[in-house]
Write a protein that holds these residues in place. Sequence first.
Motif, short mmCIF file in Angstrom:
data_model
loop_
_atom_site.label_atom_id
_atom_site.label_comp_id
_atom_site.label_asym_id
_atom_site.label_seq_id
_atom_site.Cartn_x
_atom_site.Cartn_y
_atom_site.Cartn_z
N ALA A 1 16.11 31.64 37.16
CA ALA A 1 15.46 30.48 38.59
C ALA A 1 16.45 29.94 39.75
O ALA A 1 16.01 29.73 40.48
N PRO B 1 10.08 24.94 44.90
CA PRO B 1 9.25 25.83 43.93
C PRO B 1 10.84 27.28 43.46
O PRO B 1 11.37 27.28 44.62
N ILE B 2 10.17 27.36 42.02
CA ILE B 2 11.20 28.43 41.76
C ILE B 2 9.71 30.14 41.76
O ILE B 2 8.81 30.10 41.62
N GLU B 3 11.06 30.58 42.59
CA GLU B 3 10.14 31.98 42.46
C GLU B 3 11.18 33.39 42.37
O GLU B 3 12.51 33.17 42.45
N PRO B 4 10.79 33.90 41.65
CA PRO B 4 8.99 34.40 41.12
C PRO B 4 9.00 32.87 40.25
O PRO B 4 9.26 32.89 39.69
N ALA B 5 7.71 32.45 40.53
CA ALA B 5 6.89 31.32 39.71
C ALA B 5 7.09 32.21 38.01
O ALA B 5 6.20 33.16 38.22
N THR C 1 3.85 27.83 33.39
CA THR C 1 3.23 26.62 34.38
C THR C 1 3.22 24.99 34.65
O THR C 1 4.41 25.03 34.65
N GLY C 2 3.06 24.82 36.29
CA GLY C 2 3.70 24.27 37.13
C GLY C 2 3.46 22.87 36.25
O GLY C 2 2.29 22.11 35.46
N ARG D 1 8.30 23.57 36.61
CA ARG D 1 7.38 23.97 35.44
C ARG D 1 7.88 24.07 34.38
O ARG D 1 8.76 23.75 33.49
N CYS E 1 13.74 23.24 40.17
CA CYS E 1 14.82 23.80 41.24
C CYS E 1 15.14 22.77 42.43
O CYS E 1 13.83 22.16 42.77
#
Length: 395
Positions: A198, A361-365, A368-369, A374, A390
């Motif tokens: 992450a 946001p964490i990318e790639p996700a 589950t949020g 996540r 993050c």
Amino acid sequence: MTPGARTQAAIELLDEIVAAAASGGAAADTLIARYFATRRYAGSKDRRAVRELVYAAIRQAGPMPVSGRAAMLAVADRDPAVAATFDGAGHGPAPIAPDEPRAEGGVAPGWLVEALTASGLDAARQAALVDRAPLDLRVNSLATTREAVLEQWPEGAATPLAPLGIRLPNGTAVESSDLYRAGLVEVQDEGSQLVGAALNAKPGKWLVDLCAGAGGKTLQLAAAMANQGALLACDIDRARLQKLPPRAERAGASIIESRLLNPGHEAEMLADWAGKADGVLIDAPCSGTGTWRRNPEARWRLTPERLQRLRAMQEQVMAIGAGLVKPGGRMVYIVCSLLDAEGTNQVVAFLARHPGWVAEPIEPAIGTGHGPGRRLDPATHGTDGFFVACLRAPC
């Protein structure tokens, strides 16, 4: 060993494990290894059978049992073959007396079940926390590819979520394999690989692994950085941190600097990195509720008081990490816990104390949020349980 002798050995081990859990002593795996080190007459089949009995009893008991016999009687109530070994013959356990106490079943002590429920875990997801964990590896991208390892380890399979993960049959002797000795693979749960990624480590960055332990995620970062940049691995536990240099050498991870920190003096010992890190990874000390599949007796060690101490430590390491991040840099906060007290609540409190910081946001996700981050859990994702967030520093 006869079946009865195996059951009696399991009872004796469970007595030691219960006592250790109550006093903060050694882990179950360590106690089992010590037990058989002094009983050379026990063959490999005996050791495996006793170990399976011990862990069946541990997983079945929610609250800590009053004794090893009580834990094993609960197993016997469900397994006629085990019940038949309570006959008092030879080295077997004494016959079962009327109204003997049994270990109470369940996932965990009552207060922990309430905390997990309040954190959004239903009964099915709680039950999965004490299932048996798979055996996952991470391929060292500094040295090879997943495809090449799978060609040499055909019994393995690619993990469904982590791009460098391989899942092997439980019981595979990984550490005695040529692939492990050559530094091509490391044992690492798929979920740990996902949350470790992450931070989105890139070549040339300056990164800190603030709670590195024995360095599993440090090695993952070094590989993602292609050995280019600066990577500082820190911890206050000398014994754990000392395991990192030989692991790094085996993996060919040449950019890692290890630094042992003195508790209470971390910030001053990291002054040379203050405000310079592109990213800081905090795999914070926590209750480990997400790793009960591997250490099910840990449920018996956790108390509300210990949880409160862990939360104070998490708050402290987040403050230390924030001081290392450069303007606009990132900090990734991870706990192998599914309790909101250690996850989402900690991040919300950090953001309230540090104006200008934001959760992004964490990318790639992954997973589950959940609140500002996540979450991964065994029932939903097949991994150990984690919360990860993050955080971006103000510019």
